[in-house]
Motif scaffolding. Structure first.
Motif, mmCIF file in Angstrom:
data_model
loop_
_atom_site.group_PDB
_atom_site.id
_atom_site.type_symbol
_atom_site.label_atom_id
_atom_site.label_comp_id
_atom_site.label_asym_id
_atom_site.label_seq_id
_atom_site.Cartn_x
_atom_site.Cartn_y
_atom_site.Cartn_z
ATOM 1 N N PHE A 187 -30.877 -13.629 -22.895
ATOM 2 C CA PHE A 187 -29.419 -14.462 -23.471
ATOM 3 C C PHE A 187 -29.261 -13.995 -24.904
ATOM 4 N N PRO A 188 -28.030 -13.772 -25.142
ATOM 5 C CA PRO A 188 -27.527 -13.057 -26.498
ATOM 6 C C PRO A 188 -27.682 -13.679 -27.800
ATOM 7 N N PHE A 189 -28.503 -14.907 -27.721
ATOM 8 C CA PHE A 189 -28.622 -15.586 -29.338
ATOM 9 C C PHE A 189 -30.088 -15.932 -29.527
ATOM 10 N N LEU A 190 -30.484 -15.832 -30.747
ATOM 11 C CA LEU A 190 -31.717 -15.828 -31.225
ATOM 12 C C LEU A 190 -32.662 -17.274 -30.992
ATOM 13 N N GLY A 191 -31.988 -18.314 -30.523
ATOM 14 C CA GLY A 191 -32.680 -19.436 -30.339
ATOM 15 C C GLY A 191 -32.431 -20.376 -31.662
ATOM 16 N N VAL A 192 -32.582 -21.630 -31.818
ATOM 17 C CA VAL A 192 -32.944 -22.335 -32.774
ATOM 18 C C VAL A 192 -34.172 -22.060 -33.995
ATOM 19 N N HIS A 193 -33.658 -22.052 -34.927
ATOM 20 C CA HIS A 193 -34.861 -21.534 -36.305
ATOM 21 C C HIS A 193 -34.514 -22.221 -37.280
ATOM 22 N N PHE A 194 -35.522 -22.071 -38.368
ATOM 23 C CA PHE A 194 -35.511 -22.698 -39.632
ATOM 24 C C PHE A 194 -35.011 -21.541 -40.671
ATOM 25 N N THR A 195 -34.178 -21.786 -41.597
ATOM 26 C CA THR A 195 -33.591 -21.019 -42.518
ATOM 27 C C THR A 195 -33.836 -21.568 -43.858
ATOM 28 N N ARG A 196 -34.708 -21.011 -44.838
ATOM 29 C CA ARG A 196 -34.328 -21.307 -46.356
ATOM 30 C C ARG A 196 -33.289 -20.773 -46.701
ATOM 31 N N MET A 197 -32.497 -21.657 -47.568
ATOM 32 C CA MET A 197 -31.201 -20.835 -48.118
ATOM 33 C C MET A 197 -31.358 -20.733 -49.565
ATOM 34 N N VAL A 198 -30.706 -19.583 -50.012
ATOM 35 C CA VAL A 198 -30.995 -19.091 -51.235
ATOM 36 C C VAL A 198 -30.310 -20.021 -52.289
ATOM 37 N N GLN A 199 -29.413 -20.820 -52.198
ATOM 38 C CA GLN A 199 -28.746 -21.865 -52.962
ATOM 39 C C GLN A 199 -29.664 -23.177 -52.776
ATOM 40 N N GLY A 200 -30.804 -23.294 -51.892
ATOM 41 C CA GLY A 200 -31.322 -24.446 -51.862
ATOM 42 C C GLY A 200 -31.368 -25.189 -50.603
ATOM 43 N N GLY A 201 -32.240 -25.866 -50.100
ATOM 44 C CA GLY A 201 -32.366 -26.411 -48.922
ATOM 45 C C GLY A 201 -32.826 -25.621 -47.859
ATOM 46 N N VAL A 202 -32.976 -26.269 -46.462
ATOM 47 C CA VAL A 202 -33.344 -25.563 -45.100
ATOM 48 C C VAL A 202 -32.495 -25.793 -44.099
ATOM 49 N N GLU A 203 -31.971 -25.120 -43.480
ATOM 50 C CA GLU A 203 -31.120 -25.316 -42.357
ATOM 51 C C GLU A 203 -31.896 -24.887 -40.978
ATOM 52 N N ALA A 204 -31.623 -25.889 -39.877
ATOM 53 C CA ALA A 204 -32.265 -25.712 -38.818
ATOM 54 C C ALA A 204 -31.192 -25.643 -37.601
#
Length: 405
Positions: free
Chosen positions: A248-265
């Motif tokens: 499947f050509p996508f990386l799956g759901v993951h956690f990303t700390r953002m440089v401007q603050g906060g964390v995306e999922a």
């Protein structure tokens, strides 16, 4: 005002314009963008990751340009005071069945020249205390950046170099002739020596305007995100990824700390019913009709219907989305997450149902077309731009070009 026109004001278009200005310092250069600001779509709606190049087939443009781009982007940020951080990431195997895939990914990273290592469960805990995994690949080269700030800096550099930049200028028709090319827009008609198409979500349409045949069509996939509540961001130190499904050509759901603050999922990956459809309710009849009429889409759907159904279910069920996240961080709960803005990936699909895996660039008589540049194109923008600029032939650039109001 210019001899070369670049269509598209995302990060690929802007970096291409910078490389063109360096290769043809005496040419006049114009960048046109249909929106009212730069980097409004793919560039301005991604998670801000500086990719390492670990995922991509050795020898591919993605592998080459991601690894080169990582280094060049860091240098660019250092030189121009752009906010970034090379924080590193973990790609985590949570079950025994994933270990062979993790090893294959590790070997791919080594083949791509990365300085990576495999760490055990105790070492995972040292870096990410709330992650439950049995082994992981540690990728020090990965990082985070504000790509909007990168683009703002590129715009300033282009203005300093004398480029002409036009917002609110949508391309309606492109006519290639033997000695010039006409770009008819909502504002002006530009006549120039060469045109470069970096139109992202609309790159296939601009390609067709020039009469260039390419066996592909852009199919938009929306990536939906959640964001951790402020009191829960301590659960994620840096970047945490699952082992991707190789089919499947996508990386799956993951956690990303953002440089401007906060964390995306996130993100998941669902078919968007509009090329610029950032909400579930966004529908464009022309866009969805093109997808439904395209035989390549139905061949793709037949191949990936199970994965597609899971992605759709995650889109409409927060519980299902959180369950995927809990494979990495078991303590995550539904109440820890709030909806965040989505992005749309411009993915090229061939008529036989094959997703175009690599960056894809093709040419016409007086045009170059970037027909597939999804992730990691933001990371790879500088070498992509140089590659495109190098493909523009040396020609007798006309001493002036014409703008018809």
């Amino acid at each position: 005002m210019g001899d070369i026109v670049v269509i598209g004001g995302g990060i690929v278009g802007l970096s291409t314009a910078i490389s063109l200005s360096r290769r043809f310092p005496h040419a006049r250069l114009v960048v046109i963008e249909k929106e009212d600001r730069w980097a409004k779509h793919q560039t301005g709606n991604n998670s801000g990751v500086i990719h390492s190049g670990i995922y991509y087939k050795p020898g591919s443009l993605k592998a080459k340009f991601a690894t080169e781009g990582n280094r060049q982007l860091v240098e660019f940020c250092e030189k121009n005071d752009v906010n970034y951080e090379q924080c590193g990431k973990l790609i985590v195997a949570t079950k025994q069945s994933e270990l062979p895939l993790l090893e294959n990914l590790y070997q791919r990273g080594i083949a791509n020249g990365l300085d990576i290592s495999i760490v055990d469960d105790e070492q995972i805990k040292q870096q990410e205390p709330y992650v439950k995994g049995i082994k992981a690949i540690k990728v020090p080269q990965a990082g985070i950046v504000d790509y909007k700030q990168v683009c703002e800096t590129m715009v300033l550099l282009l203005k300093e170099q004398g480029a002409e930049l036009y917002l609110n200028t949508e391309v309606k028709k492109v006519l290639e002739h033997d000695h010039n090319v006409e770009i008819i827009t909502t504002q002006n008609t530009f006549t120039a020596s060469y045109v470069v198409n970096c139109a992202g979500l609309h790159s296939d349409r601009v390609t067709k305007m020039t009469g260039v045949e390419a066996d592909l069509q852009i199919v938009p996939f929306r990536g939906e995100y959640y964001e951790l509540k402020p009191e829960k961001i301590h659960l994620v130190k840096n970047l945490i990824y699952p082992v991707p499904n190789p089919d499947f050509p996508f990386l799956g759901v993951h956690f990303t700390r953002m440089v401007q603050g906060g964390v995306e999922a996130g993100p998941n990956a669902v078919l968007s019913l509009k090329r610029e459809g950032y909400k579930k309710a966004d529908i464009d009849l022309k866009d969805i009709s093109e997808v439904m009429k395209y035989k390549g889409f139905w061949k793709l759907a037949a191949k990936y219907w199970k994965e597609g159904a899971k992605e759709m279910w995650r889109s409409y069920s927060k519980k299902a989305f959180v369950k995927s996240l809990q494979e990495l961080i078991p303590s995550i709960q539904e109440d820890d997450l709030v909806p965040a803005s989505a992005g749309v990936r411009a993915q090229a699909l061939q008529s036989d149902g094959t997703l175009v895996d690599d960056f894809f660039i093709t040419s016409g008589k007086r045009s170059i077309h970037v027909c597939n540049a999804p992730s990691p194109a933001a990371t790879a923008c500088l070498p992509i731009g140089k590659e495109i600029a190098n493909r523009v032939p040396e020609m007798n650039i006309s001493p002036r070009w014409i703008v018809h109001s």
